[in-house]
Write a protein that holds these residues in place. Sequence first.
Motif, mmCIF file in Angstrom:
data_model
loop_
_atom_site.group_PDB
_atom_site.id
_atom_site.type_symbol
_atom_site.label_atom_id
_atom_site.label_comp_id
_atom_site.label_asym_id
_atom_site.label_seq_id
_atom_site.Cartn_x
_atom_site.Cartn_y
_atom_site.Cartn_z
ATOM 1 N N THR A 160 0.755 -1.540 -0.130
ATOM 2 C CA THR A 160 -0.017 -0.072 0.039
ATOM 3 C C THR A 160 0.834 1.250 0.021
ATOM 4 O O THR A 160 0.697 2.257 -0.665
ATOM 5 N N ALA A 161 1.941 1.303 0.851
ATOM 6 C CA ALA A 161 2.483 2.427 1.120
ATOM 7 C C ALA A 161 3.462 2.652 -0.436
ATOM 8 O O ALA A 161 3.430 3.802 -0.664
ATOM 9 N N GLY A 162 3.768 1.697 -1.140
ATOM 10 C CA GLY A 162 4.705 1.884 -2.302
ATOM 11 C C GLY A 162 3.590 2.218 -3.283
ATOM 12 O O GLY A 162 3.925 3.250 -4.150
ATOM 13 N N ILE A 163 2.374 1.731 -3.452
ATOM 14 C CA ILE A 163 1.384 2.270 -4.342
ATOM 15 C C ILE A 163 1.123 3.869 -4.146
ATOM 16 O O ILE A 163 0.983 4.758 -5.031
ATOM 17 N N GLY A 164 0.971 4.049 -2.818
ATOM 18 C CA GLY A 164 0.801 5.533 -2.458
ATOM 19 C C GLY A 164 1.719 6.462 -2.817
ATOM 20 O O GLY A 164 1.821 7.602 -3.373
ATOM 21 N N VAL A 165 2.968 6.003 -2.731
ATOM 22 C CA VAL A 165 4.399 6.900 -3.056
ATOM 23 C C VAL A 165 4.330 7.155 -4.591
ATOM 24 O O VAL A 165 4.593 8.184 -4.957
ATOM 25 N N LEU A 166 3.927 5.974 -5.191
ATOM 26 C CA LEU A 166 3.764 6.301 -6.832
ATOM 27 C C LEU A 166 2.901 7.280 -6.977
ATOM 28 O O LEU A 166 3.072 7.834 -8.060
ATOM 29 N N MET A 167 1.768 7.043 -6.672
ATOM 30 C CA MET A 167 0.812 7.760 -7.020
ATOM 31 C C MET A 167 0.920 9.464 -6.517
ATOM 32 O O MET A 167 0.819 10.309 -7.580
ATOM 33 N N LEU A 168 1.657 9.608 -5.380
ATOM 34 C CA LEU A 168 2.027 10.899 -5.293
ATOM 35 C C LEU A 168 2.701 11.527 -6.142
ATOM 36 O O LEU A 168 2.723 12.511 -6.785
ATOM 37 N N LEU A 169 4.014 10.782 -6.436
ATOM 38 C CA LEU A 169 5.299 11.279 -7.434
ATOM 39 C C LEU A 169 4.600 11.493 -8.632
ATOM 40 O O LEU A 169 4.913 12.602 -9.395
ATOM 41 N N LYS A 170 3.581 10.568 -9.274
ATOM 42 C CA LYS A 170 3.273 10.677 -10.586
ATOM 43 C C LYS A 170 2.373 11.963 -10.731
ATOM 44 O O LYS A 170 2.420 12.696 -11.827
ATOM 45 N N GLY A 171 1.302 12.069 -9.561
ATOM 46 C CA GLY A 171 0.466 13.240 -9.920
ATOM 47 C C GLY A 171 1.127 14.718 -9.647
ATOM 48 O O GLY A 171 0.856 15.481 -10.663
ATOM 49 N N ARG A 172 2.320 14.501 -8.755
ATOM 50 C CA ARG A 172 2.901 15.778 -8.785
ATOM 51 C C ARG A 172 3.761 16.103 -10.275
ATOM 52 O O ARG A 172 3.671 17.488 -10.696
ATOM 53 N N ARG A 173 4.168 15.136 -10.832
ATOM 54 C CA ARG A 173 5.232 15.293 -11.842
ATOM 55 C C ARG A 173 4.279 15.854 -12.924
ATOM 56 O O ARG A 173 4.704 16.703 -13.719
ATOM 57 N N ARG A 174 3.254 15.272 -13.251
ATOM 58 C CA ARG A 174 2.304 15.639 -14.346
ATOM 59 C C ARG A 174 1.859 17.246 -14.229
ATOM 60 O O ARG A 174 2.001 18.268 -15.081
ATOM 61 N N ARG A 175 1.532 17.512 -12.994
ATOM 62 C CA ARG A 175 1.125 19.096 -13.022
ATOM 63 C C ARG A 175 2.244 19.915 -13.051
ATOM 64 O O ARG A 175 2.076 20.960 -13.449
ATOM 65 N N LYS A 176 3.310 19.433 -12.481
ATOM 66 C CA LYS A 176 4.501 20.323 -12.752
ATOM 67 C C LYS A 176 4.865 20.430 -14.497
ATOM 68 O O LYS A 176 5.020 21.547 -14.813
ATOM 69 N N ASP A 177 4.678 19.264 -15.215
ATOM 70 C CA ASP A 177 4.795 19.253 -16.496
ATOM 71 C C ASP A 177 3.810 20.590 -17.275
ATOM 72 O O ASP A 177 4.253 21.229 -18.100
ATOM 73 N N GLU A 178 2.742 20.586 -16.752
ATOM 74 C CA GLU A 178 1.748 21.356 -17.501
ATOM 75 C C GLU A 178 2.105 22.847 -16.963
ATOM 76 O O GLU A 178 1.976 23.518 -17.945
ATOM 77 N N ASP A 179 2.409 23.152 -15.847
ATOM 78 C CA ASP A 179 2.955 24.437 -15.610
ATOM 79 C C ASP A 179 4.173 24.688 -16.427
ATOM 80 O O ASP A 179 4.082 25.988 -16.796
ATOM 81 N N GLY A 180 4.940 23.824 -16.421
ATOM 82 C CA GLY A 180 6.230 24.216 -17.407
ATOM 83 C C GLY A 180 5.845 24.749 -18.723
ATOM 84 O O GLY A 180 6.403 25.466 -19.363
ATOM 85 N N GLU A 181 4.900 24.258 -19.263
ATOM 86 C CA GLU A 181 4.284 24.418 -20.482
ATOM 87 C C GLU A 181 4.133 26.110 -20.662
ATOM 88 O O GLU A 181 4.474 26.770 -21.539
ATOM 89 N N ASP A 182 3.445 26.536 -19.448
ATOM 90 C CA ASP A 182 3.265 27.865 -19.375
ATOM 91 C C ASP A 182 4.224 29.015 -19.250
ATOM 92 O O ASP A 182 4.582 30.070 -19.851
ATOM 93 N N GLU A 183 4.799 28.389 -18.061
ATOM 94 C CA GLU A 183 6.237 29.167 -17.674
ATOM 95 C C GLU A 183 7.390 29.339 -18.353
ATOM 96 O O GLU A 183 8.418 29.863 -17.849
ATOM 97 N N GLY A 184 7.482 28.312 -19.235
ATOM 98 C CA GLY A 184 8.848 28.016 -19.530
ATOM 99 C C GLY A 184 9.610 27.252 -18.556
ATOM 100 O O GLY A 184 8.964 26.658 -17.306
ATOM 101 N N ARG A 185 10.826 26.841 -18.644
ATOM 102 C CA ARG A 185 11.614 26.333 -17.691
ATOM 103 C C ARG A 185 11.804 26.913 -16.601
ATOM 104 O O ARG A 185 12.527 28.108 -16.543
ATOM 105 N N SER A 186 11.560 26.496 -15.439
ATOM 106 C CA SER A 186 11.774 27.466 -14.301
ATOM 107 C C SER A 186 13.000 26.728 -13.579
ATOM 108 O O SER A 186 13.431 25.749 -13.669
#
Lengths: 186, 94, 158, 108
Positions: A160-186
């Motif tokens: 369960t912990a492993g799945i939780g960590v994976l979900m957290l990391l994956k969710g964060r990364r996608r949001r960051k990539d979308e932000d990156g589109e707007d702001e350019g590379r931060s």
Amino acid sequence: MEFLINLVLLLFLSAVTIAIIGVRNLFAVVVLGGAYSFLMATLLIAMDAVDVGMTEAAVGAGVSTVLLLSALHLTKTDEAPGRHSNVLPMALSVLTGLALVYGTWDLPRYGDADTPMNTYVGAEYLERSIDETTVPNVVTSVLASYRGYDTLGETAVIFTAGIGVLMLLKGRRRRKDEDGEDEGRS
Amino acid sequence: MTMFTVAALALLVSLGLVLVRVLKGPSIFDRVIAGNSVGTLSVLLLAVIGYVFGRPEFIDLAITYALLNVIGTIAVLKFFRYGDLGVGEDEAGS
Amino acid sequence: MGRVISMAIVLLVFWLTLSGHYTTFLITSGVISAVAIALLAYRMDVADREGHPIHLGLSALTYWPWLVWQIILSALNVTRIIINPSLPISPTLTRVKMSQKTDVARVTYANSITLTPGTISVDIEGDEILVHAITRDNASDLEAGGMDRRCTQFEGSV
Amino acid sequence: MDVALYFLSWALLAGGGFFCVVGAVGLLRMPDAFTRLHAASIIDTLGVGMIIAGLMVQSGLTLTTARLGIILVLVFFTSPVASHAIARSMRHRNVKPVLSEDRTGEGS
């Protein structure tokens, strides 16, 4: 020879540890951590703790490298200088270390056959486990048979912990990539 | 002195030399190269230690190490290639 | 399907080699694990010509000994360079044509270049490999194309 | 044990140890990361190959030899992948190698 190998490996370990404290680039810390795990696992196996060595290699050099890198993906790669003085944490660590060393004085000698753990139930397990469980490895038979439910629970928690960590990391990364589109590379 | 002792000593010496490169850097890639060599040398040391102590069964663990070593290295490099990690200038170039 | 079966057999041999205890229960678990993993690999599409290239089995027997010999020769060469106090290196970056068609043979060629000490394949651009060599001579040897011909032969004998 | 086999495994183990030390020394002496890769590949090929072969001669036709063979095959397949990955990511990070001659015509 055994003493020499252990001594040299311990010296290497201290050198790597001091380097980990000194290096500010976190990538270098991850690589150093991998080297540390390999040395530590070799030392554990040289001291006959084969299963612990296996775990150390798998967790330290394999999983935690990947997890630490995923975490680094979300943050900066250089360690910020500390805001507070280092004196108090330093003193606390030294004190804890000294207390732990003091604690080892009461431990039985390494490999002593007359200790409670080797004369009481430990010996029983060694004698009877193969007849009772037909599993050739005693550590496996204790973990998977005598303490089977305990291990099942542990595995469920870790899964369960492993799945939780994976979900957290994956969710964060996608949001960051979308932000990156707007702001350019931060 | 048996031949295994000689091999183990040689491996310890090379492990020490390679560790100097891991600690010195200067670039992160030097550390990765040397870290990979630390893994390879540990695999060998483990195999030889098994013979020094008269327990060649330790070799299973050497197989695990060999697999993990490459996973670790590839993981580090994949993040280098695809992650937008702002590597500090002093560590990125050689 | 043949590839799934051969993969299961390879995995089972791996299990038996590592196990060393041959009781009915343990061998049965081994068979079940091997078959399950082979089926999973089939579903994940990794048990194809690329992921499990059994068709290269025979030609590997003639290619590998030659490669091992090349590795020994060039490793001795690099050893001489390292031991030499003046460190006579002349690092060279060059491009080498590769005449292989299939991906497996190309990977074999690029890996052979990297495995031979003294040359490292850095990148693949089209049908050229960017190679970093430790001396000019190493680069020239590779440009002469002996290893390329061997690899094409290795591919052609499929 | 047969005397010839004994000396063979002695020679292989000593030679493997020697090449490991040479590779490690090379890792220290070489001037930049690309050339250090070449030194590291000595450890990965001759060092690993000779020491594992020496141990295989030592244990004869047993399961241990088969396991050693697995290690040998694994290292021989994975070490060039790791070296290539390092070289490639260095190129993508624009790490410039120290060159005496550049035949690519890029002038890098």
